[in-house]
Design a protein around this motif. Structure first.
Motif: not given
Length: 105
Positions: A13, A32-34, A36-38, A42
């Protein structure tokens, strides 16, 4: 080169975060959006990257914008250069050897 740089990049990550930031500065939310993790996860990854000296953060109101610092990557490139020279020399010798083999009947 600092061992912390390699340790920081060893986590997939964090490596993805560095690749994203290579395209330009981003906020925690955008990262986070890119990926797809909380967002808390991040932030933890960004903290590790910051402690390793790989990213800098700029505060704008309630947002934190992260960008890469070039120095750790320049250090890594210099460290890898010694290996590049060694491998290039070996590949050149291999190419010469293969050329000799092809000339034989």
């Amino acid at each position: 080169m600092k061992q912390t740089t390699l340790s920081a990049l060893a986590e997939p990550s964090r490596l993805q975060i560095v690749e994203l930031l290579g395209q330009g500065p981003l906020t925690v939310g955008e990262i986070s959006d890119c990926l797809k993790i909380r967002q808390p996860q991040t932030s933890k990854h960004l903290k590790v990257l910051h402690e390793a000296g790989m990213v800098e953060v700029q505060a704008e109101a309630n947002r934190r914008i992260y960008h890469l610092r070039p120095e750790p990557f320049q250090e890594m490139d210099e460290w890898l250069e010694s290996f590049r020279s060694m491998w290039e020399e070996r590949f050149d010798r291999l190419a010469d050897y293969l050329e000799e083999l092809q000339k034989k009947p």
